[in-house]
Write an enzyme that holds these catalytic residues in place. Sequence first.
Site: not given
Length: 214
Positions: A192-194
């Site tokens: 999630n692009r975290m």
Amino acid sequence: MTDLASLRISYTRDSLRRTALHSEPLIQFQGWFAEAQQAELPEPYALSLATADASGRPSVRTVLLRGADERGLTFYTNFGSHKGRDLAANPQAELLFYWAELERQVRAYGSIARVPEAQADDYFHVRPRESQLAAHASDPQSAPIENRGALEAKFAALHERFPEGEPVPRPDFWGGYRVAVQEWEFWQGRPNRMHDRFRYTRQDAGWVTERLMP
């Protein structure tokens, strides 16, 4: 053309926690580099080298890491090349390693200087003989040339000039640069692009480590 906006993958391979970081960024880098080698990634020592000229115009290209120790990160090239001219005018650079299969990236920024000539000599003479000749043939590097045939003719002439069995001298326009790293960043892809990102900044004789927003 494929719809580029729809292309993406989710990074799920690993995480990076502060507790897993080594206090010394060079040791952290060496550990990640060893894992890239163990994973048999193609040319894990390949890196993107970013420079800028006196006006600030940036350039980037791929070079090969040829040394990593407490003094810095080392690569070799033609001093008269585009990157060599940039570094003469603006002696600082950023290096980027991207190991896609491990979903990892390392950035290293610092000032740059040439390595001693004796060190450049030592490295030049462990290169394959054909690479030694190519260093001579490609001068002036980055300059226009009429065609491929002109380059190959120059290479053939060098084989005659330095017959098999005779040493090939290191040309005085070719040598090494060492980046004295002042800032490191380690990036681990996450879902999630975290992503996990940590920056080491040189402060006096030690390092300050910070987690960065992804």
